[in-house]
Design an enzyme around this catalytic site. Structure first.
Site, PDB file in Angstrom:
ATOM      1  N   ASP A  76       0.813  -1.255   0.078  1.00  0.00           N
ATOM      2  CA  ASP A  76      -0.033   0.027  -0.040  1.00  0.00           C
ATOM      3  C   ASP A  76       0.894   1.368  -0.033  1.00  0.00           C
ATOM      4  O   ASP A  76       0.429   2.323  -0.675  1.00  0.00           O
ATOM      5  CB  ASP A  76      -0.937   0.072   1.250  1.00  0.00           C
ATOM      6  CG  ASP A  76      -0.070   0.002   2.624  1.00  0.00           C
ATOM      7  OD1 ASP A  76       0.820  -0.579   2.621  1.00  0.00           O
ATOM      8  OD2 ASP A  76      -0.619   1.253   3.420  1.00  0.00           O
ATOM      9  N   ASP A  79       5.603   0.440   3.622  1.00  0.00           N
ATOM     10  CA  ASP A  79       5.873  -0.881   4.145  1.00  0.00           C
ATOM     11  C   ASP A  79       5.392  -2.005   3.138  1.00  0.00           C
ATOM     12  O   ASP A  79       5.331  -1.735   2.143  1.00  0.00           O
ATOM     13  CB  ASP A  79       5.065  -0.881   5.661  1.00  0.00           C
ATOM     14  CG  ASP A  79       3.644  -1.034   5.391  1.00  0.00           C
ATOM     15  OD1 ASP A  79       3.246  -0.815   4.221  1.00  0.00           O
ATOM     16  OD2 ASP A  79       2.801  -0.836   6.331  1.00  0.00           O
ATOM     17  N   TYR A 224      -5.842   0.746   8.642  1.00  0.00           N
ATOM     18  CA  TYR A 224      -6.840   0.929   7.856  1.00  0.00           C
ATOM     19  C   TYR A 224      -8.157   0.721   8.440  1.00  0.00           C
ATOM     20  O   TYR A 224      -8.949  -0.185   8.106  1.00  0.00           O
ATOM     21  CB  TYR A 224      -6.794   0.330   6.511  1.00  0.00           C
ATOM     22  CG  TYR A 224      -5.780   0.937   5.896  1.00  0.00           C
ATOM     23  CD1 TYR A 224      -5.914   2.099   4.955  1.00  0.00           C
ATOM     24  CD2 TYR A 224      -4.575   0.065   5.443  1.00  0.00           C
ATOM     25  CE1 TYR A 224      -4.990   2.600   4.144  1.00  0.00           C
ATOM     26  CE2 TYR A 224      -3.437   0.661   4.802  1.00  0.00           C
ATOM     27  CZ  TYR A 224      -3.727   1.890   4.069  1.00  0.00           C
ATOM     28  OH  TYR A 224      -2.397   2.482   3.343  1.00  0.00           O
ATOM     29  N   GLU A 459       5.513   9.977   3.253  1.00  0.00           N
ATOM     30  CA  GLU A 459       4.973   8.662   2.898  1.00  0.00           C
ATOM     31  C   GLU A 459       4.340   8.569   1.505  1.00  0.00           C
ATOM     32  O   GLU A 459       3.280   9.511   1.644  1.00  0.00           O
ATOM     33  CB  GLU A 459       4.268   8.068   3.902  1.00  0.00           C
ATOM     34  CG  GLU A 459       4.148   6.154   3.510  1.00  0.00           C
ATOM     35  CD  GLU A 459       3.847   5.588   4.881  1.00  0.00           C
ATOM     36  OE1 GLU A 459       4.071   4.345   4.786  1.00  0.00           O
ATOM     37  OE2 GLU A 459       3.511   6.070   6.099  1.00  0.00           O
TER      38      GLU A 459
END
Ligand code: NAG
Length: 479
Positions: A76, A79, A224, A459
């Site tokens: 995603d 990571d 999430y 990120e």
């Protein structure tokens, strides 16, 4: 910030109105690079000549612990976990771009790459959804993953598998995956009929599972968690299935069971505005029963535009949509995409949006969409691009394991503790360019820190880019 781009409308014969805007950046380059970033997020066995060159095969045994092949799909963000929920939203929005901006993506020479990007996700979802009323929704363990700063090619962390089923349902994820499969089935109809049909079959089964077994799955928390509940995903899934099939059962869901709301956000968690824009298109195409959705879509526009008397969305002094810290760029690109689509629909049907005593034209909506993208590409108070490898002074420290760890020698062993010392806390540029990644971006004061450890600024996420692709295609061809 001065914005001098003059706007104009041009007519294209036979088809419809197209809103033209002046170019400020090389949007074609930004589009190409945005797609390359999604390729950098691919998990599994990579095809030959894969972009970018520093990526290799990874996670080739995913699913083995449960006896199912779950190789493939997307990581995603920075990571190495494969989260099904944002992955599905990434694919749905990519398919929407391919569906609505097909002509633009084709002219830009990127349609094939977008189709490959969609298929990388849908191939995985087909494997994850082979059993009825069951869906594998995550591979990898965030706790184990976050104890190591390692590229996916070399990771040794747990590849735990999570699933939803009748005992532990997950309406949000099942309905979002249904949306992804239905939207993709439309896109593949002219390309590969058999494949398209199998996607649609999976979509129908997943929607039924989502609707019959209602419940929120908390297994992807705290990363999430669905804050908005599942009514938005059910409406969104039903809408894509209705567009794909025109079947009364989906129409019935949309008419009888959906919730009417006005929101100012479109994101992996909150999809009402997306469904409202899609249903507005059907309304203008002749389905008068969807009139209320057109009103709600207008409400979305009115709640975002800074000049609207009803505006809710926070805009930074430099002009950026800012809803919350941490991957805020997702709200910027999603706003730009919905505004771009709605602008095109207004032009096509010669409509305007009315917010109290103010009227907004198609051109004004596209102007706002372009301003959001231009901010990310470098027209901003800090005078730098937020997209890696693009434009002026782009970021060099994306918070991303694969980009910040060099390609290691075969059999090189790395200790997890030392991985943070070598590659995380270094304040050095990443050895691998994460081309095209739109990072989290500036905060509410337009400040940006290009530092790997400050992940809310640096990120990247797949769904920041997937929703940027349609509007970049639009700008690449018409600006
Ligand atoms: C960046 O992260 C460091 C380390 O966590 C922290 O001390 C610093 O305040 C952060 N800077 C900003 C601007 O957020």
């Amino acid at each position: 910030m001065s914005e001098s781009g003059r706007l104009m409308i041009s007519l294209t014969l036979f088809t419809s109105f197209v809103v033209c805007v002046n170019a400020q950046f090389n949007y074609k380059e930004a589009l190409t690079k945005s797609i390359i970033f999604l390729e950098a997020q691919r998990s599994g066995k990579l095809p030959p000549k894969h972009r970018p060159p520093w990526r290799g095969d990874s996670a080739l045994e995913d699913g083995k612990t449960v006896g199912v092949d779950l190789v493939g799909g997307y990581y995603d963000a920075g990571d190495n976990v494969k989260y099904g929920f944002p992955m599905a939203f990434t694919v749905t929005t990519l398919a929407w771009a391919a569906y609505f901006y097909k002509a633009e993506l084709t002219s830009a020479g990127e349609m094939k790459n977008v189709l490959d990007g969609i298929k990388w996700g849908t191939d995985y979802f087909l494997k994850a959804s082979t059993f009825r009323n069951r869906l594998f929704v995550q591979v990898g363990d965030p706790v184990s993953d976050h104890e190591c700063w390692m590229r996916p090619e070399n990771m040794k962390s747990s590849r735990k598998v999570l699933e939803i089923n009748t005992n532990r349902p997950g309406t949000e994820i099942a309905a979002e995956t249904a949306a992804a499969m239905a939207a993709s089935s439309i896109v593949f109809r002219d390309v590969d009929k058999t494949y398209s049909r199998s996607l649609l079959n999976a979509a129908k089964k997943l929607f039924q599972f989502a609707n019959d077994y209602r419940g929120t799955f908390d297994g992807e928390c705290p990363f999430y968690c669905s804050y908005s509940g599942y009514h938005d995903e059910l409406l969104w899934g039903a809408t894509w299935l209705y567009i794909a099939t025109k079947r009364p059962i989906y129409l019935k869901y949309i008419q009888d069971e959906s919730t009417a709301v006005i929101v100012s956000e479109f994101s992996w968690d909150l999809k009402f505005a997306g469904a409202q824009v899609l249903l507005s298109q059907l309304y203008w195409e002749g389905q008068k029963e969807f009139q209320t959705f057109r009103q709600q879509a207008d409400g979305y526009i009115c709640s975002v535009l800074p000049e609207s008397p009803y505006h809710q969305a926070f805009i930074t002094p430099g002009g950026l949509v800012h809803l919350r810290d941490g991957a805020n760029a997702q709200y910027v690109t999603s706003t730009a995409f919905l505004f771009s689509v709605y602008s095109d629909l207004l032009a096509r049907y010669r409509m305007q949006v009315t917010c109290g005593d103010k009227h907004f034209t198609s051109v004004q909506l596209m102007h706002f969409a372009k301003r959001q993208m231009d901010y990310l590409l470098g027209n901003n108070p800090i005078k730098r691009s937020i997209m890696v490898g693009f434009g002026r002074n782009p970021p060099r420290q994306a918070h991303h394991r694969g980009a910040s760890v060099p390609v290691l020698a075969p059999n090189e062993e790395v200790n997890c503790g030392m991985s943070f010392v070598y590659w995380y806390n270094t304040n050095k540029p990443n050895p691998n360019e994460l081309t095209g990644a739109i990072l989290g971006g500036p905060d509410r004061q337009d400040r940006f820190v290009d530092s790997r450890v400050n992940s809310s600024y640096t990120e990247p996420c797949t769904y920041v880019n997937s929703v940027a692709i349609g509007v970049l295609a639009k700008l690449a061809i018409h600006a």
